[in-house]
Design a protein around this motif. Structure first.
Motif, short mmCIF file in Angstrom:
data_model
loop_
_atom_site.label_atom_id
_atom_site.label_comp_id
_atom_site.label_asym_id
_atom_site.label_seq_id
_atom_site.Cartn_x
_atom_site.Cartn_y
_atom_site.Cartn_z
N PRO A 83 15.32 3.16 23.72
CA PRO A 83 16.60 3.69 23.27
C PRO A 83 17.60 2.58 22.88
O PRO A 83 18.68 2.87 22.39
CB PRO A 83 17.10 4.47 24.49
N LEU A 84 17.22 1.33 23.12
CA LEU A 84 18.13 0.21 22.85
C LEU A 84 18.22 -0.08 21.36
O LEU A 84 17.27 0.16 20.61
CB LEU A 84 17.63 -1.04 23.58
N PRO A 85 19.33 -0.68 20.93
CA PRO A 85 19.38 -1.16 19.55
C PRO A 85 18.39 -2.30 19.35
O PRO A 85 18.21 -3.14 20.24
CB PRO A 85 20.82 -1.64 19.36
N VAL A 86 17.75 -2.30 18.19
CA VAL A 86 16.77 -3.32 17.83
C VAL A 86 17.23 -4.00 16.55
O VAL A 86 17.61 -3.33 15.58
CB VAL A 86 15.36 -2.71 17.64
N ILE A 87 17.20 -5.32 16.56
CA ILE A 87 17.56 -6.12 15.40
C ILE A 87 16.29 -6.80 14.91
O ILE A 87 15.67 -7.57 15.66
CB ILE A 87 18.64 -7.17 15.74
N GLY A 88 15.91 -6.56 13.67
CA GLY A 88 14.71 -7.14 13.11
C GLY A 88 15.00 -8.42 12.35
O GLY A 88 15.98 -8.49 11.59
N VAL A 89 14.16 -9.42 12.54
CA VAL A 89 14.23 -10.67 11.81
C VAL A 89 12.94 -10.82 11.01
O VAL A 89 11.90 -11.13 11.59
CB VAL A 89 14.40 -11.89 12.74
N PRO A 90 12.98 -10.59 9.70
CA PRO A 90 11.79 -10.84 8.89
C PRO A 90 11.56 -12.35 8.79
O PRO A 90 12.49 -13.10 8.53
CB PRO A 90 12.13 -10.25 7.52
N ILE A 91 10.33 -12.77 9.03
CA ILE A 91 10.00 -14.20 9.02
C ILE A 91 9.26 -14.53 7.73
O ILE A 91 8.30 -13.84 7.35
CB ILE A 91 9.11 -14.57 10.23
N ALA A 92 9.68 -15.60 7.07
CA ALA A 92 9.01 -16.05 5.84
C ALA A 92 7.62 -16.55 6.17
O ALA A 92 7.45 -17.42 7.04
CB ALA A 92 9.83 -17.15 5.17
N SER A 93 6.62 -15.99 5.52
CA SER A 93 5.24 -16.44 5.70
C SER A 93 4.40 -15.88 4.57
O SER A 93 4.81 -14.94 3.88
CB SER A 93 4.68 -15.98 7.05
N GLY A 94 3.25 -16.45 4.38
CA GLY A 94 2.28 -15.92 3.44
C GLY A 94 2.69 -16.01 1.99
O GLY A 94 3.68 -16.64 1.62
N ALA A 95 1.92 -15.32 1.17
CA ALA A 95 2.07 -15.38 -0.28
C ALA A 95 3.42 -14.84 -0.77
O ALA A 95 3.93 -15.28 -1.80
CB ALA A 95 0.93 -14.62 -0.95
N ILE A 119 15.89 -12.77 5.76
CA ILE A 119 14.65 -13.48 6.04
C ILE A 119 15.01 -14.78 6.77
O ILE A 119 15.88 -15.52 6.33
CB ILE A 119 13.87 -13.76 4.74
N ASN A 120 14.36 -15.00 7.91
CA ASN A 120 14.62 -16.15 8.79
C ASN A 120 16.05 -16.16 9.35
O ASN A 120 16.55 -17.20 9.75
CB ASN A 120 14.31 -17.48 8.09
N GLY A 121 16.70 -15.01 9.40
CA GLY A 121 18.09 -14.93 9.83
C GLY A 121 18.28 -14.74 11.33
O GLY A 121 19.14 -13.95 11.76
N ALA A 122 17.52 -15.46 12.13
CA ALA A 122 17.60 -15.29 13.59
C ALA A 122 18.97 -15.64 14.16
O ALA A 122 19.41 -15.05 15.14
CB ALA A 122 16.50 -16.10 14.28
N LYS A 123 19.66 -16.61 13.55
CA LYS A 123 20.99 -16.95 14.05
C LYS A 123 21.92 -15.75 13.92
O LYS A 123 22.65 -15.41 14.87
CB LYS A 123 21.56 -18.15 13.30
N ASN A 124 21.89 -15.08 12.77
CA ASN A 124 22.72 -13.88 12.61
C ASN A 124 22.28 -12.77 13.55
O ASN A 124 23.12 -12.01 14.05
CB ASN A 124 22.69 -13.39 11.17
N ALA A 125 20.98 -12.68 13.82
CA ALA A 125 20.50 -11.68 14.78
C ALA A 125 21.09 -11.95 16.16
O ALA A 125 21.50 -11.03 16.87
CB ALA A 125 18.98 -11.67 14.83
N GLY A 126 21.15 -13.22 16.54
CA GLY A 126 21.74 -13.58 17.82
C GLY A 126 23.23 -13.25 17.88
O GLY A 126 23.72 -12.74 18.89
N ILE A 127 23.93 -13.53 16.79
CA ILE A 127 25.37 -13.20 16.75
C ILE A 127 25.56 -11.69 16.82
O ILE A 127 26.41 -11.20 17.58
CB ILE A 127 26.03 -13.79 15.49
N LEU A 128 24.76 -10.94 16.06
CA LEU A 128 24.87 -9.48 16.11
C LEU A 128 24.56 -8.95 17.50
O LEU A 128 25.26 -8.06 18.01
CB LEU A 128 23.95 -8.85 15.06
N ALA A 129 23.54 -9.49 18.14
CA ALA A 129 23.22 -9.07 19.51
C ALA A 129 24.39 -9.35 20.45
O ALA A 129 24.75 -8.52 21.29
CB ALA A 129 21.95 -9.77 20.00
#
Length: 177
Positions: A83-95, A119-129
């Motif tokens: 039930p918790l909020p989830v913040i997704g971080v798409p990671i750059a990889s592959g073709a 994409i690769n926005g983990a810092k913003n995910a941390g701030i949003l959390a």
């Protein structure tokens, strides 16, 4: 909320995601928000991932950050089990360099929301959390306000320096173009 226990869970699908996801833990440290981190794949360890998501709220977490590349179903699988909020971080990889992960993370079905950063926005995910957590913790909210004020001061300082040095002088002082 207990500031002595983790309030944010940071989950990644592979250890190759760690250099990006570390940015979330770094900014949470700066903002004084306790966190925990683990590697758990939606595809290679589905039961571990589902159990983590199901137990997260009962263990006191307030929000989960999930980062994955490629098919990137991690955030959605977690969101389907908590039930918790989830913040997704798409990671750059592959073709597709993360575009596939972005689409897989942001295109969730009705009823299973995943807040998605760049994409690769983990810092913003941390701030949003931290902002989610700050709804019940004024001391975290104050640190976020200070952080944003610091960013604004840095922009003003750069603008003043550009005015003083001119374009070429500014760029040369920065080490080139």
């Amino acid at each position: 909320m207990d500031m002595n226990k983790p309030l944010v869970g940071i989950v990644m699908g592979s250890d190759s995601d760690l250099p990006v996801m570390r940015e979330a833990s770094d900014i949470l440290d700066e903002l004084g928000v306790p966190w925990e981190m683990l590697i758990s794949s939606a595809h290679r360890a589905p039961e571990k991932t589902a159990n983590y998501a199901r137990q997260a709220a009962g263990r006191g977490l307030a929000v989960i950050i999930a980062g994955a590349g490629g098919a990137a179903h991690l955030a959605g699988v977690i969101a389907g089990h908590t039930p918790l909020p989830v913040i997704g971080v798409p990671i750059a990889s592959g073709a597709l360099n993360g575009v596939d992960a972005l689409y897989a993370t942001v295109q969730m079905p009705p009823g299973i929301p995943v807040a998605t950063v760049a994409i690769n926005g983990a810092k913003n995910a941390g701030i949003l959390a931290a902002q989610v957590v700050s709804a019940g913790l004024p001391e975290v909210r104050d640190k976020i306000i200070d952080y944003k004020e610091k960013m604004a001061r840095q922009v003003d300082e750069k603008s003043t320096r550009l005015h003083e040095l001119g374009i070429d002088g500014y760029l040369n002082a920065r080490g080139g173009k």
